[in-house]
Design a protein around this motif. Structure first.
Motif, PDB file in Angstrom:
ATOM      1  N   LEU A   1      -5.402  -4.971   4.504  1.00 58.53           N
ATOM      2  CA  LEU A   1      -4.920  -3.689   3.979  1.00 58.53           C
ATOM      3  C   LEU A   1      -5.644  -3.324   2.683  1.00 58.53           C
ATOM      4  O   LEU A   1      -5.995  -2.164   2.466  1.00 58.53           O
ATOM      5  N   ARG A   2      -5.873  -4.315   1.830  1.00 56.54           N
ATOM      6  CA  ARG A   2      -6.621  -4.046   0.593  1.00 56.54           C
ATOM      7  C   ARG A   2      -8.041  -3.561   0.924  1.00 56.54           C
ATOM      8  O   ARG A   2      -8.574  -2.662   0.268  1.00 56.54           O
ATOM      9  N   ALA A   3      -8.635  -4.147   1.939  1.00 52.98           N
ATOM     10  CA  ALA A   3      -9.974  -3.701   2.361  1.00 52.98           C
ATOM     11  C   ALA A   3      -9.928  -2.261   2.867  1.00 52.98           C
ATOM     12  O   ALA A   3     -10.833  -1.464   2.580  1.00 52.98           O
ATOM     13  N   LEU A   4      -8.870  -1.914   3.603  1.00 54.41           N
ATOM     14  CA  LEU A   4      -8.735  -0.537   4.097  1.00 54.41           C
ATOM     15  C   LEU A   4      -8.527   0.440   2.946  1.00 54.41           C
ATOM     16  O   LEU A   4      -9.079   1.546   2.953  1.00 54.41           O
TER      17      LEU A   4
ATOM     18  N   SER B   1       4.260  -2.443  11.387  1.00 55.66           N
ATOM     19  CA  SER B   1       5.537  -3.101  11.107  1.00 55.66           C
ATOM     20  C   SER B   1       6.144  -2.614   9.794  1.00 55.66           C
ATOM     21  O   SER B   1       5.478  -1.978   8.972  1.00 55.66           O
ATOM     22  N   ASP B   2       7.416  -2.953   9.590  1.00 56.70           N
ATOM     23  CA  ASP B   2       8.085  -2.617   8.331  1.00 56.70           C
ATOM     24  C   ASP B   2       7.347  -3.237   7.146  1.00 56.70           C
ATOM     25  O   ASP B   2       7.167  -2.598   6.107  1.00 56.70           O
TER      26      ASP B   2
ATOM     27  N   ALA C   1       3.828  -2.625   2.391  1.00 60.24           N
ATOM     28  CA  ALA C   1       2.605  -3.032   1.694  1.00 60.24           C
ATOM     29  C   ALA C   1       1.693  -1.829   1.448  1.00 60.24           C
ATOM     30  O   ALA C   1       1.123  -1.682   0.357  1.00 60.24           O
ATOM     31  N   ILE C   2       1.559  -0.967   2.434  1.00 60.97           N
ATOM     32  CA  ILE C   2       0.719   0.227   2.273  1.00 60.97           C
ATOM     33  C   ILE C   2       1.311   1.132   1.192  1.00 60.97           C
ATOM     34  O   ILE C   2       0.581   1.648   0.335  1.00 60.97           O
TER      35      ILE C   2
ATOM     36  N   LEU D   1      -0.669   2.207  -2.169  1.00 68.15           N
ATOM     37  CA  LEU D   1      -1.000   3.611  -2.429  1.00 68.15           C
ATOM     38  C   LEU D   1      -0.129   4.220  -3.529  1.00 68.15           C
ATOM     39  O   LEU D   1      -0.348   5.373  -3.919  1.00 68.15           O
ATOM     40  N   GLY D   2       0.862   3.460  -3.990  1.00 70.23           N
ATOM     41  CA  GLY D   2       1.731   3.965  -5.050  1.00 70.23           C
ATOM     42  C   GLY D   2       2.632   5.105  -4.592  1.00 70.23           C
ATOM     43  O   GLY D   2       2.913   6.030  -5.354  1.00 70.23           O
ATOM     44  N   ILE D   3       3.082   5.037  -3.347  1.00 67.19           N
ATOM     45  CA  ILE D   3       3.983   6.057  -2.819  1.00 67.19           C
ATOM     46  C   ILE D   3       5.248   5.367  -2.324  1.00 67.19           C
ATOM     47  O   ILE D   3       5.289   4.144  -2.157  1.00 67.19           O
TER      48      ILE D   3
END
Length: 171
Positions: free
Chosen positions: A12-15, A41-42, A47-48, A52-54
């Motif tokens: 996810l960090r890479a994305l 998944s939840d 994590a996303i 992204l700070g949302i």
């Protein structure tokens, strides 16, 4: 030793590095996660949201709004049959019945082996060429019950981590 969650977080960090850490990156990141894991998944949504700070509700709202993003696991091949009136008039019911018979599942279900998921699509923009359906991202038009068998066989021949497009299978 990396856990599955550690590996997922690294991916996810890479994305986020690839698409950016702003809100406009949300859908491209979710689409890549969906393609790679077959679900969002939840834990992944949380994590996303953190990266992204949302708020996680924003991520959940996007995942549950778009038909191509899913919280639950979908098969390697997601078959979406258009259910608009134009496809209905062109023979959609016979195609739907053939899909259910050949796969042994009903719409909204995934085969036990996890290979196929059958879903309805409200419109895929091929109203003049119905019945139309999508297999992952590939559009099939003027679908007949006979073509259903050929399409499913092409999918079965290409099982693996990639879709028909990646295998170069054409019907």
């Amino acid at each position: 030793m990396l856990t599955k969650q550690d590996k997922l977080l690294a991916e996810l960090r890479a994305l986020v590095g690839k698409h950016g850490s702003g809100r406009p990156s949300l859908i491209p990141i979710l689409m890549e996660v969906q393609e790679h894991y077959g679900q969002i998944s939840d834990f992944t949504m949380q994590a996303i949201a953190d990266m992204l700070g949302i708020h996680p509700v924003e991520v959940y709202s996007v995942v549950t709004f778009y038909a191509f993003l899913n919280e639950k696991y979908h098969g390697k091949f997601v078959i979406r049959l258009c259910r608009t009136i134009s496809c209905d008039m062109a023979g959609k019911k016979a195609v739907a019945r053939q899909l259910e018979n050949d796969l042994g599942i009903e719409f909204g279900e995934t085969t036990e082996d996890g290979r196929f998921t059958l879903e309805w699509a409200n419109c895929i923009g091929m109203c003049d060429q119905g019945p139309a359906m999508l297999v992952n991202d590939q559009v099939f038009t003027h679908v007949t019950p006979e073509k259903v068998h050929d399409i499913l066989e092409a999918c079965r021949r290409s099982f693996g981590p990639s879709s028909m497009q990646k295998e170069g299978i054409a019907l």
